[in-house]
Motif scaffolding. Structure first.
Motif, PDB file in Angstrom:
ATOM      1  N   ARG A 110       0.840  -1.205   0.162  1.00 55.77           N
ATOM      2  CA  ARG A 110       0.132   0.102   0.062  1.00 55.77           C
ATOM      3  C   ARG A 110       0.884   1.273  -0.017  1.00 55.77           C
ATOM      4  O   ARG A 110       0.403   2.119  -0.677  1.00 55.77           O
ATOM      5  CB  ARG A 110      -0.886  -0.032   1.198  1.00 55.77           C
ATOM      6  N   ARG A 111       2.098   1.267   0.565  1.00 54.35           N
ATOM      7  CA  ARG A 111       2.847   2.513   0.687  1.00 54.35           C
ATOM      8  C   ARG A 111       4.393   2.132   0.606  1.00 54.35           C
ATOM      9  O   ARG A 111       4.757   1.152   1.462  1.00 54.35           O
ATOM     10  CB  ARG A 111       2.491   3.256   1.695  1.00 54.35           C
ATOM     11  N   ALA A 112       5.113   2.440  -0.345  1.00 54.40           N
ATOM     12  CA  ALA A 112       6.455   2.207  -0.581  1.00 54.40           C
ATOM     13  C   ALA A 112       7.448   3.203  -0.445  1.00 54.40           C
ATOM     14  O   ALA A 112       7.071   4.426  -0.923  1.00 54.40           O
ATOM     15  CB  ALA A 112       6.833   1.402  -1.643  1.00 54.40           C
ATOM     16  N   ALA A 113       8.684   3.216   0.029  1.00 58.13           N
ATOM     17  CA  ALA A 113       9.683   4.156  -0.190  1.00 58.13           C
ATOM     18  C   ALA A 113      10.636   3.628  -1.189  1.00 58.13           C
ATOM     19  O   ALA A 113      11.082   2.620  -1.420  1.00 58.13           O
ATOM     20  CB  ALA A 113      10.511   4.363   1.274  1.00 58.13           C
ATOM     21  N   ALA A 114      11.067   4.643  -2.053  1.00 58.41           N
ATOM     22  CA  ALA A 114      11.916   4.529  -3.182  1.00 58.41           C
ATOM     23  C   ALA A 114      13.242   4.942  -2.968  1.00 58.41           C
ATOM     24  O   ALA A 114      13.561   6.070  -2.507  1.00 58.41           O
ATOM     25  CB  ALA A 114      11.508   5.164  -4.552  1.00 58.41           C
ATOM     26  N   PHE A 115      14.272   4.157  -3.037  1.00 60.54           N
ATOM     27  CA  PHE A 115      15.493   4.448  -3.079  1.00 60.54           C
ATOM     28  C   PHE A 115      16.230   4.361  -4.276  1.00 60.54           C
ATOM     29  O   PHE A 115      16.209   3.306  -5.066  1.00 60.54           O
ATOM     30  CB  PHE A 115      16.396   3.396  -2.127  1.00 60.54           C
ATOM     31  N   VAL A 116      16.421   5.572  -5.038  1.00 55.66           N
ATOM     32  CA  VAL A 116      17.008   5.840  -6.227  1.00 55.66           C
ATOM     33  C   VAL A 116      18.479   5.661  -6.416  1.00 55.66           C
ATOM     34  O   VAL A 116      19.203   6.206  -5.506  1.00 55.66           O
ATOM     35  CB  VAL A 116      16.326   6.796  -6.885  1.00 55.66           C
ATOM     36  N   THR A 117      19.085   5.074  -7.668  1.00 58.86           N
ATOM     37  CA  THR A 117      20.537   4.839  -7.812  1.00 58.86           C
ATOM     38  C   THR A 117      20.907   6.200  -8.305  1.00 58.86           C
ATOM     39  O   THR A 117      21.851   6.243  -9.221  1.00 58.86           O
ATOM     40  CB  THR A 117      20.823   3.651  -8.602  1.00 58.86           C
ATOM     41  N   SER A 118      20.613   7.134  -7.700  1.00 55.16           N
ATOM     42  CA  SER A 118      21.070   8.712  -8.038  1.00 55.16           C
ATOM     43  C   SER A 118      21.230   9.449  -6.707  1.00 55.16           C
ATOM     44  O   SER A 118      20.119   9.551  -6.074  1.00 55.16           O
ATOM     45  CB  SER A 118      20.247   9.365  -8.945  1.00 55.16           C
ATOM     46  N   ALA A 119      22.295   9.846  -6.341  1.00 56.16           N
ATOM     47  CA  ALA A 119      22.610  10.505  -5.041  1.00 56.16           C
ATOM     48  C   ALA A 119      22.296  12.139  -5.072  1.00 56.16           C
ATOM     49  O   ALA A 119      22.309  12.419  -3.695  1.00 56.16           O
ATOM     50  CB  ALA A 119      24.026  10.213  -4.624  1.00 56.16           C
ATOM     51  N   TYR A 120      22.126  12.926  -6.089  1.00 56.27           N
ATOM     52  CA  TYR A 120      21.902  14.148  -5.990  1.00 56.27           C
ATOM     53  C   TYR A 120      20.646  14.879  -6.353  1.00 56.27           C
ATOM     54  O   TYR A 120      19.954  14.136  -6.747  1.00 56.27           O
ATOM     55  CB  TYR A 120      23.058  14.605  -7.048  1.00 56.27           C
ATOM     56  N   SER A 121      20.499  16.159  -6.082  1.00 58.04           N
ATOM     57  CA  SER A 121      19.398  16.931  -6.458  1.00 58.04           C
ATOM     58  C   SER A 121      19.463  17.407  -8.006  1.00 58.04           C
ATOM     59  O   SER A 121      20.864  16.986  -8.525  1.00 58.04           O
ATOM     60  CB  SER A 121      19.284  18.027  -5.536  1.00 58.04           C
ATOM     61  N   GLY A 122      18.448  17.915  -8.827  1.00 53.96           N
ATOM     62  CA  GLY A 122      18.664  18.141 -10.093  1.00 53.96           C
ATOM     63  C   GLY A 122      17.566  17.823 -10.785  1.00 53.96           C
ATOM     64  O   GLY A 122      16.745  16.750 -10.244  1.00 53.96           O
ATOM     65  N   TYR A 123      17.267  17.972 -12.057  1.00 46.75           N
ATOM     66  CA  TYR A 123      16.420  17.315 -12.803  1.00 46.75           C
ATOM     67  C   TYR A 123      16.441  16.015 -13.167  1.00 46.75           C
ATOM     68  O   TYR A 123      15.823  14.940 -12.645  1.00 46.75           O
ATOM     69  CB  TYR A 123      15.868  18.168 -13.918  1.00 46.75           C
ATOM     70  N   SER A 124      17.502  15.488 -13.944  1.00 46.45           N
ATOM     71  CA  SER A 124      17.804  14.313 -14.371  1.00 46.45           C
ATOM     72  C   SER A 124      18.289  13.211 -13.348  1.00 46.45           C
ATOM     73  O   SER A 124      17.823  12.257 -13.146  1.00 46.45           O
ATOM     74  CB  SER A 124      18.813  14.212 -15.622  1.00 46.45           C
ATOM     75  N   GLN A 128      13.193  13.727 -12.111  1.00 45.97           N
ATOM     76  CA  GLN A 128      12.888  13.010 -13.336  1.00 45.97           C
ATOM     77  C   GLN A 128      12.377  11.795 -12.815  1.00 45.97           C
ATOM     78  O   GLN A 128      11.288  10.978 -13.302  1.00 45.97           O
ATOM     79  CB  GLN A 128      13.748  12.819 -14.397  1.00 45.97           C
ATOM     80  N   TYR A 129      12.972  11.178 -11.711  1.00 48.86           N
ATOM     81  CA  TYR A 129      12.556   9.997 -10.993  1.00 48.86           C
ATOM     82  C   TYR A 129      11.151  10.286 -10.207  1.00 48.86           C
ATOM     83  O   TYR A 129      10.263   9.130 -10.394  1.00 48.86           O
ATOM     84  CB  TYR A 129      13.691   9.514 -10.124  1.00 48.86           C
ATOM     85  N   LEU A 130      10.855  11.407  -9.842  1.00 45.84           N
ATOM     86  CA  LEU A 130       9.549  11.812  -9.422  1.00 45.84           C
ATOM     87  C   LEU A 130       8.686  11.653 -10.302  1.00 45.84           C
ATOM     88  O   LEU A 130       7.344  11.002 -10.209  1.00 45.84           O
ATOM     89  CB  LEU A 130       9.709  13.174  -8.786  1.00 45.84           C
ATOM     90  N   GLU A 131       8.991  12.364 -11.542  1.00 42.40           N
ATOM     91  CA  GLU A 131       8.168  12.115 -12.611  1.00 42.40           C
ATOM     92  C   GLU A 131       7.984  10.440 -13.161  1.00 42.40           C
ATOM     93  O   GLU A 131       6.518  10.022 -13.518  1.00 42.40           O
ATOM     94  CB  GLU A 131       8.439  12.827 -13.912  1.00 42.40           C
ATOM     95  N   ASP A 132       8.993   9.702 -13.036  1.00 39.90           N
ATOM     96  CA  ASP A 132       8.561   8.242 -13.516  1.00 39.90           C
ATOM     97  C   ASP A 132       7.913   7.703 -12.476  1.00 39.90           C
ATOM     98  O   ASP A 132       7.154   6.809 -12.895  1.00 39.90           O
ATOM     99  CB  ASP A 132      10.081   7.567 -13.344  1.00 39.90           C
ATOM    100  N   ILE A 133       7.830   8.113 -11.330  1.00 42.86           N
ATOM    101  CA  ILE A 133       7.109   7.465 -10.272  1.00 42.86           C
ATOM    102  C   ILE A 133       5.566   7.673 -10.414  1.00 42.86           C
ATOM    103  O   ILE A 133       4.686   6.720 -10.424  1.00 42.86           O
ATOM    104  CB  ILE A 133       7.469   7.798  -8.718  1.00 42.86           C
ATOM    105  N   GLU A 134       5.306   8.749 -10.632  1.00 39.26           N
ATOM    106  CA  GLU A 134       3.928   9.303 -10.900  1.00 39.26           C
ATOM    107  C   GLU A 134       3.224   8.584 -12.369  1.00 39.26           C
ATOM    108  O   GLU A 134       2.100   8.284 -12.306  1.00 39.26           O
ATOM    109  CB  GLU A 134       3.826  10.804 -11.016  1.00 39.26           C
TER     110      GLU A 134
END
Length: 309
Positions: A110-124, A128-134
């Motif tokens: 029902r609710r998950a936390a996403a750990f992305v293989t990218s350590a930094y702020s910025g668009y790409s 962009q990962y936030l957009e991918d999730i949505e």
């Protein structure tokens, strides 16, 4: 650490979210088409980039690295009594994120936390990962809520493996070797580019202070793409090697501070292109390892989850 129940709340799963990569020659061009969809990249350019993958049998290292990292995270969870299943989804290749979200829903997540293989702020590197999730959630009716965990470029679990690797690379070179940090270049007009650069500079400064206190260091960029007329972050690593050579530098330790694992842009752009340019210039070259599945890095999701509760 908090108790397992508190650590996992309010989540009932962890999602490892990555870029994806081809796993055979027949995957290369379809994968590159996925990556560049909507950007009007000429077919000739895709075929040129495809040659980088064919040098490695058409296989990007990134998917196996994700499998290894997923296993390391699961081992860390088990060792600390964190009872959360770990799922894995990619932006550009199998397992596609939407398919993973569909499986999560089927499993009752029902609710998950996403750990992305990218350590930094910025668009790409973040937005962009936030957009991918949505986008993936929109494809799956009644999809679980998925919260991306914060960027972690300032965390010991990311920086300490780099510091050890940078020191190891320096140990393979003459004492006067130059420390050079690299990260993926982005267009100057990309949203949040300034924050991305500021975080890179801070991370590089921290690693340099741990690995080689007082030694001069540089931050440069690699893996630029797009039209030549579009300004991107500079200098590029090969240009910087030429500059250093002209200044009398005879050895460089290259630290890919912008990357969490040895995927294609590290294996080709550094281990092949940059290393070959250094050899042409008569400059000794050593490349530091990325965190990969280092236990300190694999523990990061657990620490980030604890902070989120």
């Amino acid at each position: 650490m908090t108790s397992p129940a508190h650590t996992s709340a309010p989540y009932d799963a962890l999602l490892l979210l990555s870029f994806g990569g081809p796993e055979g020659p027949e995957d290369v061009l379809p994968f590159l088409e996925n990556v560049t969809r909507g950007r009007n990249i000429p077919r000739e350019r895709l075929e040129e980039v495809g040659e980088h993958y064919y040098l490695f049998g058409g296989v990007s290292p990134i998917n196996q690295q994700c499998r290894d990292l997923k296993a390391a995270i699961e081992a860390d969870f088990a060792a600390h009594a964190v009872e959360l299943p770990v799922y894995w989804g990619n932006r550009n290749w199998t397992p596609y994120l939407a398919d993973t979200v569909r499986q999560m829903r089927a499993d009752g997540i029902r609710r998950a936390a996403a750990f992305v293989t990218s350590a930094y702020s910025g668009y790409s590197t973040n937005d962009q990962y936030l957009e991918d999730i949505e986008r993936a959630r929109e494809e799956v009716p009644d999809a679980p809520v998925i919260d991306k965990l914060p960027v972690y470029c300032d965390r010991p679990g990311f920086l300490e493996p780099f510091a050890d690797a940078a020191q190891d690379a320096l140990n393979r070179l003459p004492e006067d070797a130059r420390l050079v940090f690299t990260a993926h270049s982005v267009p100057l007009d990309q949203p949040n580019r300034e924050l991305y650069v500021a975080e890179l500079e801070t991370a590089a400064r921290t690693v340099a202070s741990k690995a080689a206190p007082g030694k001069p260091w540089d931050l440069v960029y690699q893996s630029r793409s797009g039209p030549p007329t579009q300004p991107w972050l500079e200098p590029q690593i090969t240009d910087h090697l030429e500059k250093l050579s002209g200044e009398g530098v005879r050895a460089v330790a290259v630290v890919p501070i912008g990357f969490v694992s040895d995927h294609m842009e590290v294996k080709f752009d550094l281990d092949v292109e940059a290393a070959e340019r250094a050899a042409e210039l008569g400059v000794a070259f050593a490349r530091a390892a990325t965190p990969g599945n280092d236990p300190r890095f694999a523990a990061l999701p657990r620490h980030l989850l604890a902070d989120a509760t």
